[in-house]
Write a protein that holds these residues in place. Structure first.
Motif, mmCIF file in Angstrom:
data_model
loop_
_atom_site.group_PDB
_atom_site.id
_atom_site.type_symbol
_atom_site.label_atom_id
_atom_site.label_comp_id
_atom_site.label_asym_id
_atom_site.label_seq_id
_atom_site.Cartn_x
_atom_site.Cartn_y
_atom_site.Cartn_z
ATOM 1 N N PRO A 1 35.760 25.418 32.351
ATOM 2 C CA PRO A 1 36.351 24.388 31.495
ATOM 3 C C PRO A 1 37.865 24.571 31.350
ATOM 4 O O PRO A 1 38.322 25.684 31.082
ATOM 5 C CB PRO A 1 35.660 24.598 30.131
ATOM 6 N N GLY A 2 38.593 23.501 31.586
ATOM 7 C CA GLY A 2 40.049 23.509 31.373
ATOM 8 C C GLY A 2 40.858 24.070 32.527
ATOM 9 O O GLY A 2 42.085 24.079 32.474
ATOM 10 N N VAL A 3 40.185 24.539 33.604
ATOM 11 C CA VAL A 3 40.947 25.131 34.719
ATOM 12 C C VAL A 3 41.278 24.053 35.753
ATOM 13 O O VAL A 3 40.393 23.340 36.229
ATOM 14 C CB VAL A 3 40.142 26.274 35.389
ATOM 15 N N GLU A 4 42.569 23.967 36.081
ATOM 16 C CA GLU A 4 43.000 23.014 37.108
ATOM 17 C C GLU A 4 42.814 23.641 38.499
ATOM 18 O O GLU A 4 42.200 23.066 39.371
ATOM 19 C CB GLU A 4 44.484 22.681 36.859
ATOM 20 N N GLU A 5 43.372 24.857 38.648
ATOM 21 C CA GLU A 5 43.213 25.567 39.926
ATOM 22 C C GLU A 5 43.480 27.055 39.719
ATOM 23 O O GLU A 5 43.947 27.476 38.658
ATOM 24 C CB GLU A 5 44.119 24.981 40.992
ATOM 25 N N SER A 6 43.200 27.824 40.765
ATOM 26 C CA SER A 6 43.353 29.274 40.619
ATOM 27 C C SER A 6 43.726 29.910 41.961
ATOM 28 O O SER A 6 43.519 29.313 43.019
ATOM 29 C CB SER A 6 42.036 29.887 40.136
ATOM 30 N N ALA A 7 44.243 31.119 41.855
ATOM 31 C CA ALA A 7 44.496 31.921 43.064
ATOM 32 C C ALA A 7 44.111 33.350 42.716
ATOM 33 O O ALA A 7 44.488 33.863 41.661
ATOM 34 C CB ALA A 7 45.966 31.855 43.460
ATOM 35 N N VAL A 8 43.351 33.968 43.611
ATOM 36 C CA VAL A 8 42.924 35.349 43.361
ATOM 37 C C VAL A 8 43.613 36.240 44.388
ATOM 38 O O VAL A 8 43.620 35.937 45.585
ATOM 39 C CB VAL A 8 41.385 35.458 43.436
ATOM 40 N N ILE A 9 44.230 37.307 43.883
ATOM 41 C CA ILE A 9 44.983 38.197 44.777
ATOM 42 C C ILE A 9 44.589 39.655 44.523
ATOM 43 O O ILE A 9 43.977 39.970 43.494
ATOM 44 C CB ILE A 9 46.514 38.058 44.569
ATOM 45 N N GLY A 10 44.960 40.524 45.465
ATOM 46 C CA GLY A 10 44.776 41.964 45.282
ATOM 47 C C GLY A 10 46.135 42.579 45.010
ATOM 48 O O GLY A 10 47.102 42.253 45.697
ATOM 49 N N VAL A 11 46.210 43.432 43.995
ATOM 50 C CA VAL A 11 47.478 44.135 43.742
ATOM 51 C C VAL A 11 47.198 45.642 43.784
ATOM 52 O O VAL A 11 46.058 46.067 43.549
ATOM 53 C CB VAL A 11 48.119 43.730 42.383
ATOM 54 N N PRO A 12 48.216 46.450 44.079
ATOM 55 C CA PRO A 12 47.983 47.896 44.225
ATOM 56 C C PRO A 12 47.357 48.517 42.978
ATOM 57 O O PRO A 12 47.721 48.162 41.853
ATOM 58 C CB PRO A 12 49.386 48.461 44.466
ATOM 59 N N HIS A 13 46.408 49.414 43.213
ATOM 60 C CA HIS A 13 45.713 50.083 42.109
ATOM 61 C C HIS A 13 45.504 51.542 42.525
ATOM 62 O O HIS A 13 45.012 51.808 43.627
ATOM 63 C CB HIS A 13 44.369 49.386 41.858
ATOM 64 N N ALA A 14 45.887 52.473 41.636
ATOM 65 C CA ALA A 14 45.896 53.887 42.022
ATOM 66 C C ALA A 14 44.507 54.400 42.374
ATOM 67 O O ALA A 14 44.353 55.229 43.270
ATOM 68 C CB ALA A 14 46.490 54.715 40.890
ATOM 69 N N ASP A 15 43.477 53.933 41.708
ATOM 70 C CA ASP A 15 42.120 54.454 41.932
ATOM 71 C C ASP A 15 41.375 53.627 42.985
ATOM 72 O O ASP A 15 40.820 54.165 43.941
ATOM 73 C CB ASP A 15 41.373 54.431 40.592
ATOM 74 N N PHE A 16 41.355 52.312 42.831
ATOM 75 C CA PHE A 16 40.579 51.450 43.734
ATOM 76 C C PHE A 16 41.358 51.006 44.982
ATOM 77 O O PHE A 16 40.821 50.298 45.817
ATOM 78 C CB PHE A 16 40.087 50.202 42.987
ATOM 79 N N GLY A 17 42.629 51.379 45.092
ATOM 80 C CA GLY A 17 43.433 50.927 46.228
ATOM 81 C C GLY A 17 44.005 49.549 45.952
ATOM 82 O O GLY A 17 45.214 49.337 45.964
ATOM 83 N N GLU A 18 43.117 48.596 45.688
ATOM 84 C CA GLU A 18 43.547 47.255 45.288
ATOM 85 C C GLU A 18 42.743 46.833 44.071
ATOM 86 O O GLU A 18 41.570 47.216 43.934
ATOM 87 C CB GLU A 18 43.286 46.234 46.407
ATOM 88 N N MET A 19 43.370 46.017 43.223
ATOM 89 C CA MET A 19 42.676 45.513 42.026
ATOM 90 C C MET A 19 42.640 43.988 42.121
ATOM 91 O O MET A 19 43.630 43.363 42.526
ATOM 92 C CB MET A 19 43.480 45.977 40.799
ATOM 93 N N VAL A 20 41.494 43.411 41.774
ATOM 94 C CA VAL A 20 41.350 41.956 41.829
ATOM 95 C C VAL A 20 42.015 41.330 40.590
ATOM 96 O O VAL A 20 41.702 41.697 39.462
ATOM 97 C CB VAL A 20 39.853 41.555 41.853
ATOM 98 N N VAL A 21 42.958 40.401 40.827
ATOM 99 C CA VAL A 21 43.661 39.737 39.728
ATOM 100 C C VAL A 21 43.565 38.225 39.950
ATOM 101 O O VAL A 21 43.737 37.751 41.075
ATOM 102 C CB VAL A 21 45.150 40.176 39.689
ATOM 103 N N ALA A 22 43.255 37.506 38.889
ATOM 104 C CA ALA A 22 43.163 36.031 38.993
ATOM 105 C C ALA A 22 44.358 35.392 38.295
ATOM 106 O O ALA A 22 44.737 35.797 37.198
ATOM 107 C CB ALA A 22 41.866 35.554 38.349
ATOM 108 N N ILE A 23 44.935 34.413 38.969
ATOM 109 C CA ILE A 23 46.034 33.639 38.378
ATOM 110 C C ILE A 23 45.481 32.236 38.202
ATOM 111 O O ILE A 23 45.016 31.630 39.184
ATOM 112 C CB ILE A 23 47.251 33.557 39.346
ATOM 113 N N ILE A 24 45.500 31.723 36.966
ATOM 114 C CA ILE A 24 44.924 30.382 36.804
ATOM 115 C C ILE A 24 45.901 29.409 36.146
ATOM 116 O O ILE A 24 46.750 29.793 35.345
ATOM 117 C CB ILE A 24 43.575 30.387 36.038
#
Ligand code: MCA
Ligand code: AMP
Length: 512
Positions: free
Chosen positions: A431-454
């Motif tokens: 509800p209320g979301v027009e669009e989104s982009a999901v990216i990976g950013v550096p994370h010390a433990d997991f290597g990459e962390m999933v981040v959502a931009i909406i």
């Protein structure tokens, strides 16, 4: 008689001749080689008694246990096709796999029996069994009355042995079809290349629903007749307890980051270790060097995919070369790797391009997706990995590959693949979301962390907690965005395509 190409028959030729020796040790019990043979025979007998057609799928979503490994071996023995599923998958995800693969048999955790049995019924599956982490459940109960001897089905090299689902860039998962020969050729190559020995002891802490834990690690030990210390998951206390008795360990980079984070990890703990292997995601040069300094061991990094098994590996034998940080080493014997431009023409040494591979390990295609399969191969038969790489370069031998990026939109978090498209499709209908982009950013433990931009619809205020709760019901936990950021508009290029590189740059310093 023609040689039996059944992968089980090939693995079993390597089992320890002393069938009473310990093959698998868990924190609570041990299993001999005879146990592996007999239990897999009983389960294979049960599967065969169902009268399902050769090549039928056996879909399995269970916790890691030695019995689960025996179920895998039994599936091979019975000439059926093993389809492992991540235990983190929720009903919406499992429903897709069952509908797509139409398994004849489903084996699940007793705790999930109700909902999985419903989904299995919808998918036309006639047989549902349960298997718990302690080996209890209806599968083993029913297998107990079968004979302890089973004549492994005669398979042709190209017969299917397993289907591994890998997420697709369109958000729809693709089932990579792997033949007995794909898996056997890779296992035999790795046995020689990594110098597997009967007196090796493998610390096995990886999940067994992916290539790394199920094939690379387990096949290696089985084929060498070597013992496995079998832990249900990565637990650093347990790892430190067992490492002094082990000679070999495999892990995704997070495993090495976590070992280094513990002051109890010392050279003394690794005194019997001959080989630490890393893969599934890039190992930072920093981790490679810290590990070398701290433990005196040089991690061997290798590179592979669900569709291909292992493709390249840094050398084990010093005579074949050094293990170099930031590289994944030469193509394995019998395989060929090339790096090409957008027109599939090889680029110069030291230049970056698309990584392509050819060899007996390369899969037979995507399950019921001939068009997708065609797209992923060049006309002359090279498989497009979707990874960007370089052969050679300053100070690096010409035949060593370095993975420098991906042309596919993929995030690898703690060794698990997350396809942004899949998350974006779920976010876009909130509800209320027009669009989104999901990216990976550096994370010390997991290597990459999933981040959502909406981006919210004009004039709407987003209920972020509500969105997170909704995502949790349909996405496996490792796919969940660790953070959600709201912005007014996504950056786009002149063609209107979202510029994820701009977002990755903008959000690269996020704190977990
Ligand atoms: C768990 N969590 C994660 C991940 N794992 N989040 C992001 N990425 C992950 N990988 C979340 C959980 O949802 C939970 O969140 C919180 O982190 C802690 O969960 P826990 O279960 O305690 O985590 P863990 O047990 O410490 O697991 C982390 C792990 C595990 C040990 C790195 O993910 C793992 O074993 N990864 C290995 C994957 C693997 O085998 N890949 C091979 C693929 P919350 O608290 O919010 O619920 S084969 C492959 O890629 C190719 C072919 C190859 O080359 O090998
Ligand atoms: P999967 O789809 O789970 O088989 O994951 C395969 C992908 O994992 C590859 O295409 C690579 O992007 C990545 N991968 C595996 N090993 C490595 C490695 N050593 N370095 C960098 N990426 C890797």
């Amino acid at each position: 008689m023609e040689r039996n190409a059944n992968l089980y028959a090939i693995l079993a030729a390597g089992f320890a001749t002393d069938r009473d020796a310990v093959a698998i040790e868990t924190p609570t019990r041990t299993y001999s080689w005879a146990d592996i043979e007999q239990t897999s025979a009983r389960i294979a007998g049960l599967l065969q008694s169902l009268g399902v057609a050769p090549g039928s799928r056996v879909a399995v979503q269970v916790h890691k246990s030695p019995e689960a490994l025996m179920l895998y071996l039994a599936t091979l023995r019975a000439g059926l096709v093993y389809l492992p599923l991540n235990t983190a998958y929720h009903a919406a995800e499992v429903e897709y796999f069952l509908t797509d693969a139409e398994p004849a048999v489903v084996v699940c955790d007793p705790a999930n029996q109700k909902w999985i049995a419903d989904l299995a019924q919808q998918a036309g599956t006639a047989h549902v069994y349960t298997l718990d982490a302690d080996g209890s459940g209806s599968l083993m109960e029913e297998a107990a009355s079968q004979e302890a001897v089973f004549q492994t089905v005669h398979s042709q090299p190209d017969d299917l042995a397993a289907i591994l689902y890998t997420s697709g860039t369109t958000g729809r998962s693709k089932g990579a079809m792997l033949s007995h020969d794909n898996l056997a050729s890779n296992a035999l190559t790795l046995k020689r290349y990594w110098g597997w020995r009967a007196d090796d002891v493998l610390l096995h802490m990886l999940p067994i629903f992916h290539v790394h834990g199920l094939f690379v690690a387990s096949h290696g030990a089985l084929l060498a007749g070597a013992k496995m210390i079998w832990l249900p998951r990565l637990d650093i206390d347990q790892a430190l307890h067992y490492l002094p008795r082990c000679t070999l360990m495999m892990g995704v980079p997070t495993y090495y980051v976590r070992l280094l984070a513990d002051p109890r990890f010392t050279p003394e703990v690794c005194r019997n270790m001959r080989l630490f292997i890393s893969g599934s995601a890039p190992l930072l040069a920093e981790t490679f060097h810290q590990f070398q300094q701290r433990s005196g061991n040089t991690i061997l990094e290798r590179y592979g995919m669900s569709e291909t098994g292992m493709i390249t590996s840094n050398p084990y034998e010093p005579a074949l070369g050094e293990r170099l940080a930031g590289t994944v080493g030469p193509a394995l014997p019998g395989e060929t790797v090339r790096v090409v431009d957008d027109e599939d023409r090889p680029v110069d040494l030291g230049q970056t391009g698309h990584v392509q591979v050819r060899g007996p390990n390369v899969f037979a295609g995507y399950w019921r997706m001939p068009e997708k399969t065609r797209q992923e191969f060049t006309e002359d038969g090279w498989f497009r990995t979707g990874d960007l790489g370089t052969l050679g370069g300053p100070g690096i031998p010409d035949h060593y590959l370095s993975i420098v990026g991906r042309s596919k939109d993929l995030i690898i978090s703690g060794g698990y693949n997350v396809y942004p498209k899949e998350i974006e499709l779920v976010l876009d209908v909130q509800p209320g979301v027009e669009e989104s982009a999901v990216i990976g950013v550096p994370h010390a433990d997991f290597g990459e962390m999933v981040v959502a931009i909406i981006v919210p619809k004009v004039g709407q205020v987003l209920d972020i907690e509500g969105i997170q709760a909704s995502l949790k019901t349909c996405l496996a936990n490792f796919k969940m965005p660790k953070q959600i950021h709201v912005i007014d508009a996504l950056p786009r290029n002149t063609m209107g395509k979202v510029q994820k590189n701009v977002l990755r740059q903008q959000y690269k310093n996020l704190q977990p």
